[in-house]
Design an enzyme around this catalytic site. Structure first.
Site, short mmCIF file in Angstrom:
data_model
loop_
_atom_site.label_atom_id
_atom_site.label_comp_id
_atom_site.label_asym_id
_atom_site.label_seq_id
_atom_site.Cartn_x
_atom_site.Cartn_y
_atom_site.Cartn_z
N ASP A 36 44.50 39.57 30.92
CA ASP A 36 43.08 39.24 31.12
C ASP A 36 42.51 38.58 29.86
OD1 ASP A 36 42.14 42.14 33.19
OD2 ASP A 36 43.52 40.46 33.48
N ALA A 37 42.94 39.07 28.71
CA ALA A 37 42.41 38.52 27.44
C ALA A 37 42.81 37.04 27.30
CB ALA A 37 42.94 39.32 26.26
N GLN A 38 44.07 36.73 27.62
CA GLN A 38 44.53 35.33 27.53
C GLN A 38 43.74 34.47 28.52
OE1 GLN A 38 48.59 36.47 28.39
NE2 GLN A 38 49.33 35.67 26.41
N TYR A 39 43.49 35.03 29.73
CA TYR A 39 42.74 34.29 30.76
C TYR A 39 41.32 34.02 30.26
CZ TYR A 39 40.34 33.25 35.13
OH TYR A 39 39.57 32.65 36.11
N GLU A 116 49.63 40.56 63.77
CA GLU A 116 49.08 40.61 62.40
C GLU A 116 48.28 41.89 62.23
OE1 GLU A 116 47.93 35.88 62.85
OE2 GLU A 116 46.37 37.36 62.50
N LYS A 118 44.95 43.83 61.51
CA LYS A 118 43.55 43.48 61.78
C LYS A 118 42.70 43.98 60.60
CE LYS A 118 40.01 43.55 65.41
NZ LYS A 118 38.88 44.04 64.58
N ARG A 139 30.65 34.39 60.81
CA ARG A 139 30.93 34.12 62.22
C ARG A 139 29.62 34.02 62.99
NH1 ARG A 139 30.97 37.03 66.61
NH2 ARG A 139 32.21 36.36 68.39
N GLU A 174 39.28 36.72 57.17
CA GLU A 174 38.51 37.98 57.07
C GLU A 174 38.27 38.28 55.61
OE1 GLU A 174 37.91 39.15 60.12
OE2 GLU A 174 36.98 41.10 59.80
N LYS A 314 43.57 48.45 68.97
CA LYS A 314 42.73 49.27 68.10
C LYS A 314 43.36 50.64 67.90
CE LYS A 314 38.80 48.16 67.47
NZ LYS A 314 37.99 47.37 66.51
#
Ligand SMILES: NC(=O)c1cnc(OC2CCCC2)nc1N
Length: 330
Positions: A36-39, A116, A118, A139, A174, A314
């Protein structure tokens, strides 16, 4: 303002490429390449160079994700292709009935399914022109959504520029809040005496319907893309190929999809994920089963509100009554 030299221009473009690449590794592939520091160091360099040379700023620069202005409201925008809602299957018998209907409408044809997860979040539509993100919307009612472009730009798993400059592409996915972010957000809200979100879906929806993009940016949202809405030009011929193509373009695509040759394999896969759903770092409320061939999807068509070529399986609602935290963290 000092003169822009070719070297400065080249450095800005190199920093952008490098930061985009690390955003892609971290937020799309979940495989960070640097600390993170380099980023942060790279980002600080780009912010300083753009501050000294604002004429170099482009809309797809990684520094342009969090817009400034707070909005007054959201513009209603029409979907070129309606965003349909899914019919529900609550068990094996419903799935076999779905399969029977599909095969009755495709007499004598081979049928493959793609199954897939959901994702339990908020369905959104993203528009790209020449590879650049130009619009993002909810949507809504399926015909019209709300323009939440400024908020979706803050979601780092959403590319501001695709890896290929496709002339026009609209994709659906999503947007969601990971479970650990949801728990942390509710802990902070409890500390602050604010009302808690009931579940990650509400938290994601609330975070995307913020008038201040800065608040959305602070909510650590992510996304999985799951369909092409509209494409100008030749495209994939199957849903599985469409998912692979979306991944190739730089989108985040959930890898737990499976091509099934018959409904029994679909049923087994649904049972597997009913068991494993708590192992995931995001909430799912079932699986989505789609006919794989886009030509067969086209010929099966849709009722007024749902496709005939897809259905949601579901999971049964939670039996044991337990606190939202146990359910999320189980
Ligand atoms: N929440 C999800 O993960 C999800 C939602 N929707 C769809 O498919 C659309 C395409 C046709 C109607 C529904 N796929 C999904 N994976």
């Amino acid at each position: 303002m000092s003169e822009v030299t070719p070297e400065i221009k080249a450095r800005v473009e190199e920093l952008r490429r490098e930061i985009d690449h690390h955003n892609y590794l971290y937020y799309v592939l979940d495989k960070p390449g640097i600390t993170d520091a380099q980023y942060d160091q790279l980002m600080q360099q780009l912010i300083q160079l753009e501050a000294a040379h604002p004429e170099l700023i482009t809309p797809d620069s990684p520094t342009q994700r969090v817009g400034g202005q707070v909005q007054q409201g959201f513009q209603a925008v029409p979907h070129r292709v309606p965003m349909l809602s899914l019919g529900n299957a609550f068990g094996e018998a419903d799935l076999r009935e779905f399969d029977r209907r599909v095969r009755t409408n495709l007499p004598g044809e081979e049928v493959e399914y793609v199954v897939e997860l959901k994702i339990d979040g908020l369905a959104v539509s993203l528009w790209y022109e020449n590879g650049l993100l130009v619009r993002g919307a909810t949507r809504g009612n399926g015909e019209y959504g709300e323009d939440i472009t400024a908020n979706l730009r803050t979601v780092k798993a959403i590319p501001l520029r695709l890896k290929e400059d496709v002339p026009f592409l609209e994709v659906r996915g999503e947007a969601y809040m990971p479970k650990d972010s949801f728990v942390r957000l509710n802990e902070a809200r409890e500390e602050a005496g604010e009302p808690l979100f009931a579940n990650p879906r509400n938290a994601a929806a609330g975070s995307l319907r913020q008038l201040d993009p800065g608040v959305t940016a602070s909510r650590n949202l992510s996304i999985f893309m799951y369909a092409i809405g509209h494409l100008e030009g030749p495209g994939p011929r199957s849903h599985a190929a469409a998912l692979a193509w979306l991944k190739q373009l730089g989108f985040r695509v959930n890898q737990h999809y499976k091509v099934c040759q018959d409904i029994s394999q679909v049923i087994d896969y649904c049972a597997k994920w009913h068991e494993k759903r708590f192992d995931l770092p995001y909430a799912i409320d079932g699986l989505v089963i789609k006919v794989n061939s886009l030509d067969q999807q086209q010929r099966l068509g849709a009722t007024l509100k749902s496709p005939r070529w897809a259905i949601a399986y579901k999971f049964p609602a939670e039996q044991a009554v337990s606190t939202i935290k146990d359910i999320i963290l189980r």
